[in-house]
Write a protein that holds these residues in place. Structure first.
Motif, PDB file in Angstrom:
ATOM      1  N   ASN A  65       0.829  -1.202   0.000  1.00 23.33           N
ATOM      2  CA  ASN A  65       0.000   0.000   0.000  1.00 23.33           C
ATOM      3  C   ASN A  65       0.865   1.254   0.000  1.00 23.33           C
ATOM      4  OD1 ASN A  65      -1.478   2.275   1.544  1.00 23.33           O
ATOM      5  ND2 ASN A  65      -3.138   0.903   0.952  1.00 23.33           N
ATOM      6  N   VAL A  66       1.927   1.241   0.835  1.00 23.59           N
ATOM      7  CA  VAL A  66       2.831   2.396   0.892  1.00 23.59           C
ATOM      8  C   VAL A  66       3.467   2.627  -0.470  1.00 23.59           C
ATOM      9  CG1 VAL A  66       4.977   3.255   1.898  1.00 23.59           C
ATOM     10  CG2 VAL A  66       3.280   2.164   3.351  1.00 23.59           C
ATOM     11  N   ARG A  67       3.953   1.555  -1.100  1.00 25.51           N
ATOM     12  CA  ARG A  67       4.600   1.686  -2.405  1.00 25.51           C
ATOM     13  C   ARG A  67       3.623   2.213  -3.456  1.00 25.51           C
ATOM     14  NH1 ARG A  67       9.257  -0.651  -3.936  1.00 25.51           N
ATOM     15  NH2 ARG A  67       9.150  -2.129  -2.179  1.00 25.51           N
ATOM     16  N   GLU A  68       2.390   1.726  -3.445  1.00 28.29           N
ATOM     17  CA  GLU A  68       1.399   2.156  -4.432  1.00 28.29           C
ATOM     18  C   GLU A  68       1.022   3.621  -4.242  1.00 28.29           C
ATOM     19  OE1 GLU A  68      -1.015   1.630  -7.739  1.00 28.29           O
ATOM     20  OE2 GLU A  68       0.491   0.293  -6.870  1.00 28.29           O
ATOM     21  N   ARG A  69       0.897   4.059  -2.993  1.00 23.86           N
ATOM     22  CA  ARG A  69       0.561   5.460  -2.735  1.00 23.86           C
ATOM     23  C   ARG A  69       1.695   6.379  -3.158  1.00 23.86           C
ATOM     24  NH1 ARG A  69      -0.576   6.159   3.181  1.00 23.86           N
ATOM     25  NH2 ARG A  69      -1.271   8.226   2.562  1.00 23.86           N
ATOM     26  N   LEU A  70       2.936   5.970  -2.882  1.00 23.03           N
ATOM     27  CA  LEU A  70       4.081   6.779  -3.308  1.00 23.03           C
ATOM     28  C   LEU A  70       4.150   6.860  -4.829  1.00 23.03           C
ATOM     29  CD1 LEU A  70       6.826   5.531  -0.816  1.00 23.03           C
ATOM     30  CD2 LEU A  70       5.763   7.790  -0.867  1.00 23.03           C
ATOM     31  N   SER A  71       3.865   5.756  -5.509  1.00 19.76           N
ATOM     32  CA  SER A  71       3.887   5.751  -6.969  1.00 19.76           C
ATOM     33  C   SER A  71       2.802   6.661  -7.533  1.00 19.76           C
ATOM     34  CB  SER A  71       3.699   4.322  -7.485  1.00 19.76           C
ATOM     35  OG  SER A  71       3.639   4.303  -8.896  1.00 19.76           O
ATOM     36  N   THR A  72       1.627   6.674  -6.888  1.00 15.76           N
ATOM     37  CA  THR A  72       0.533   7.522  -7.359  1.00 15.76           C
ATOM     38  C   THR A  72       0.846   8.993  -7.141  1.00 15.76           C
ATOM     39  OG1 THR A  72      -1.045   5.768  -6.838  1.00 15.76           O
ATOM     40  CG2 THR A  72      -1.938   7.985  -7.136  1.00 15.76           C
ATOM     41  N   LEU A  73       1.460   9.318  -6.009  1.00 20.67           N
ATOM     42  CA  LEU A  73       1.732  10.722  -5.683  1.00 20.67           C
ATOM     43  C   LEU A  73       2.958  11.269  -6.407  1.00 20.67           C
ATOM     44  CD1 LEU A  73       1.040  10.818  -1.844  1.00 20.67           C
ATOM     45  CD2 LEU A  73      -0.095  12.210  -3.570  1.00 20.67           C
ATOM     46  N   TYR A  74       4.006  10.456  -6.521  1.00 19.20           N
ATOM     47  CA  TYR A  74       5.285  10.968  -7.003  1.00 19.20           C
ATOM     48  C   TYR A  74       5.747  10.329  -8.308  1.00 19.20           C
ATOM     49  CZ  TYR A  74       5.480  12.675  -2.194  1.00 19.20           C
ATOM     50  OH  TYR A  74       5.200  13.294  -1.009  1.00 19.20           O
TER      51      TYR A  74
END
Length: 397
Positions: A348-357
């Motif tokens: 989840n952390v990796r996916e959110r970072l990919s979506t934001l940055y």
């Protein structure tokens, strides 16, 4: 090479052109009348000014005004032809109209003065007439081209505005989709966290630790209330994010008591850095689950932050670290209840970072001193502050 101008079919452009034509007629022939009067009639007849001169000048300009009306349809018809043919037709039309105007002017002057020998000066009179109508033709073509360019420019602005609106709609749709994805990922953490916490409460109840289970339920409600009041899309300050992690760890302290220790290494200069909300909680949760819970003597979770320089100068980055002291290899089964993994947290952390940055972030794991170290590197979003950063080192028992 032959060139055909764009067609003028817009009714509003035609109406605009009609208005410009009559303005052109009024201004051009009024100007020619004034120049003719001042440079020829008035100056040439300054000693003896015949009474018919002003009337003759006005009559000649009136005839020229009417003859120019005949030129307009010829010019408009020839406008759609190639430029070479169009130029030839324009010159022929101007030559004919200038010849007619010369004959009318000379005949009128002969009738007024009785000078029948004036026809020998036809060339000079014709040259002046040709010059006047060439001047009028240049004005007419210049105005016509100006109107066409103005119309094309307006069309280009309209097309650009349409493209801009489409781009804004596309960006808005992408932002809405991105926001929906972030909300989905962010809200995914609550059931994941709740699943693990309820398992921990179940373990406390099973071991007849009712008081600890009750305290955990109370703190769980406080944490959920805190998480629900935050906007899942907006970023928070690093200080707020650390406080949220500490709130979660207070829940776990109900279960582990002195077995859980937390160390913070957060520079004061970075406490206002903007980070995604609930970014560190899944990492702290994994540390509790796979290090503290599996170690009979407990352990330490270290949470730190620092500013690092990227490959490109002038592009500072923020590095977040979550490190645990690891678990004992000779006691893998301790606190087995509640250790089932859903595999949601780190993904989840990796996916959110990919979506934001997009690709402008990094997330890595490595073994360090028997424990697990997780590093997150992302762009540093920091408001302007004064120099003199200090590092806050805090130990939570």
């Amino acid at each position: 090479m032959a060139q055909t101008p764009p067609q003028q079919t817009d009714p509003s452009v035609r109406l605009h052109s009609q208005r410009w034509f009559w303005k052109l007629q009024l201004i051009s022939w009024l100007g020619i009348l004034v120049v003719t009067f001042l440079s020829l009639t008035f100056w040439h007849s300054s000693v003896e000014w015949p009474r018919f001169e002003p009337g003759n000048t006005l009559f000649q300009c009136s005839v020229a005004f009417l003859l120019s009306l005949l030129l307009r349809p010829i010019f408009d018809i020839a406008w759609e032809t190639p430029i070479a043919l169009r130029t030839f037709l324009y010159l022929v039309a101007v030559a004919v109209i200038a010849g007619i105007w010369t004959l009318v002017r000379m005949e009128m002057y002969i009738r007024l003065t009785g000078e029948h020998s004036l026809w020998s000066e036809f060339g000079g009179w014709y040259y002046a007439s040709l010059f006047v109508f060439l001047f009028w033709s240049a004005l007419y073509c210049g105005v016509k081209y100006y109107l066409l360019l103005e119309h094309e420019h307006q069309k280009m602005l309209e097309v650009a505005a349409v493209h801009e609106r489409e781009q804004i709609r596309r960006l808005h749709a992408e932002a809405v989709a991105k926001e929906a994805q972030l909300k989905m990922l962010r809200y995914q953490l609550n059931p994941h966290f709740l699943f693990n916490t309820l398992n921990s409460i179940n373990a406390l109840i099973r071991f007849e630790q009712a008081g600890e289970a009750r305290d955990m339920v109370v703190r769980l409600s406080q944490f959920l209330r805190h998480s629900l009041t935050e906007d899942p899309v907006q970023k928070v300050s690093l200080e707020q994010e650390i406080n949220a992690v500490l709130l979660y760890l207070e829940i776990e302290k109900t279960r582990f008591a002195d077995r859980l220790q937390v160390e913070l290494e957060i520079p004061d200069a970075l406490k206002n850095a903007r980070v995604p909300s609930m970014l560190l909680q899944p990492l702290a949760e994994n540390a509790v689950k796979y290090a503290i819970a599996l170690n009979e003597s407990g352990g330490v979770i270290k949470i730190g932050a620092r500013q690092i320089e990227a490959d490109q100068p002038g592009d500072p980055r923020l590095e977040l670290r979550v490190c645990d002291s690891g678990s004992c290899e000779d006691n893998p089964g301790a606190d087995a209840p509640g250790q089932a993994s859903t595999g949601v947290g780190l993904a989840n952390v990796r996916e959110r970072l990919s979506t934001l940055y997009s690709n402008n972030y990094s997330l890595s794991q490595e073994q360090k001193d028997g424990g697990m170290l997780v590093r997150i590197s992302l762009p540093l979003e920091l408001p302007a502050t004064g120099a003199g950063a200090t590092t806050r080192r805090e130990v939570v028992a």
